[in-house]
Motif scaffolding. Structure first.
Motif, PDB file in Angstrom:
ATOM      1  N   SER A  89      -2.797   7.000  -0.133  1.00 23.38           N
ATOM      2  CA  SER A  89      -1.423   7.259   0.287  1.00 23.38           C
ATOM      3  C   SER A  89      -0.809   8.505  -0.343  1.00 23.38           C
ATOM      4  N   SER A 138      -2.876   4.848  -5.450  1.00 27.35           N
ATOM      5  CA  SER A 138      -2.625   3.812  -4.459  1.00 27.35           C
ATOM      6  C   SER A 138      -3.790   2.849  -4.297  1.00 27.35           C
ATOM      7  N   GLY A 321       0.698   1.123  -0.052  1.00 29.04           N
ATOM      8  CA  GLY A 321       0.232   1.610   1.245  1.00 29.04           C
ATOM      9  C   GLY A 321      -0.466   0.520   2.031  1.00 29.04           C
TER      10      GLY A 321
END
Length: 353
Positions: A89, A138, A321
């Motif tokens: 992300s 992420s 994400g």
């Protein structure tokens, strides 16, 4: 509260005393054009190069965050386009932001369980900046030093910029293999959020001078000119710069910290591998992050584990994400003590073994 959130994360316990010293020394109200700040800035630049193994000819800059560095680099080092390589992300967000400023910028997405496929990359000669995230917060992946070297060797004529937000001050990065490295201090630096550190090679500064982009307060050429006198283009976060100085003075050299985090990451991955209800989000050991451990489980179990941990004064990091609901993350940062991880392991053994 045990804080394993991957940023902002736990600050060093000494920060409390550092802040009192900052008040007593008049740092909180010192003019950022005055001699006291200049001496502070000069000391930090020297310490960060020495303690983090940054090449002596690289230039150090203070920003508000790593996210601001995305903007600085695109506006000050590209007129046409950048090329972004990502698997998560934050790398993707950097790419999208670049496209907002330079619509012709391009992106290449690779799989989270595969190394960056340098040999497959086709980057046009009019690309001015290659960008990637060394440690993708992420999803708990990282790009190895060998991969960065291969990228450097293949695209020698193009500047390379690296977002090292979750690894700078934690891992012994080989900065000589890229032109720009940057991070925010609320992760491996163990400091409060609100300060970014950016290191630029002489080649990057030469490019900034060639472009001579001066349309923003944070234009890189203007920042460079001010830092020749150890000053900033704007009123900086003087307190955090002071905290950075004190932290660097009291910490070990990065080679020792890297070894400690590497050993602890191996222990954590081994520990979580024993559970049947949880599994490691990243299956390929070669690309697993040493500083952000990502654990996958059914959404219901992830939610339960986070709430139960919080009840026991343990804060786990949310997923992010695409993995927001079915994963949680555990920071492996220098400010977090070994005994805190032992307590974390006792919690999981008690409830989920």
């Amino acid at each position: 509260m045990l804080n394993f959130y991957p940023g902002p994360s736990k600050v060093y316990s000494e920060v409390r005393a550092y802040m009192q010293d900052a008040y007593d020394e008049g740092i909180l109200s010192t003019p950022h054009r005055g001699e006291q700040f200049v001496q502070l800035s000069r000391a930090v630049v020297g310490s960060i190069k020495r303690k983090l193994n940054i090449p002596q000819d690289y230039y150090i800059f203070f920003t508000s965050s790593a996210t601001e560095c995305w903007e600085i680099l695109i506006q000050s080092l590209t007129t046409h386009k950048s090329f972004h390589i990502y698997n998560g992300s934050f790398g993707e967000k950097w790419c999208q932001y670049a496209k907002n400023l330079r619509p012709k910028s391009e992106g290449y997405k690779f799989d989270v369980n595969e190394p960056m496929p340098v040999d497959q990359l086709e980057i046009s000669t009019d690309t001015e900046l290659i960008c990637f995230t060394q440690n993708e917060t992420s999803n708990g992946t990282q790009v190895s030093a060998t991969t960065i070297l291969n990228l450097h060797n293949k695209f020698r004529d193009t500047l390379i910029a690296v977002d090292a937000t979750s690894s700078m001050a934690g891992l012994n990065l080989k900065l000589i293999k890229a032109d720009i490295w940057f991070a925010s201090v609320q992760k491996c630096f163990g400091l409060p959020a609100g300060l970014g550190i950016m290191a630029c090679s002489p080649r990057a500064i030469f490019r900034a001078k060639q472009m001579n982009e001066r349309g923003h307060y944070n234009s890189l050429v203007s920042m460079y000119e001010k830092m020749l006198n150890y000053q900033t283009t704007h009123t900086p976060n003087v307190l955090n710069i002071y905290l950075l100085k004190r932290m660097l003075e009291d910490r070990e050299f990065i080679k020792s910290i890297d070894q400690q985090l590497s050993d602890r990451a191996e222990d954590l991955y081994t520990f979580f591998s024993q559970f049947t209800d949880f599994k490691l989000l990243i299956e390929n050991e070669e690309v697993r992050s040493k500083t952000v451990i990502a654990i996958e489980a059914p959404e219901r179990l992830v939610d339960e584990a986070k709430k139960r941990a919080l009840y026991h004064n343990i804060r786990l990091g949310n997923g992010y994400g695409p993995w927001a609901r079915n994963s949680f993350r555990i920071a492996n940062f220098p400010a977090i003590l070994d005994e805190e991880y032992e307590e974390l392991k006792r919690f999981f053994l008690h409830y989920y073994a």
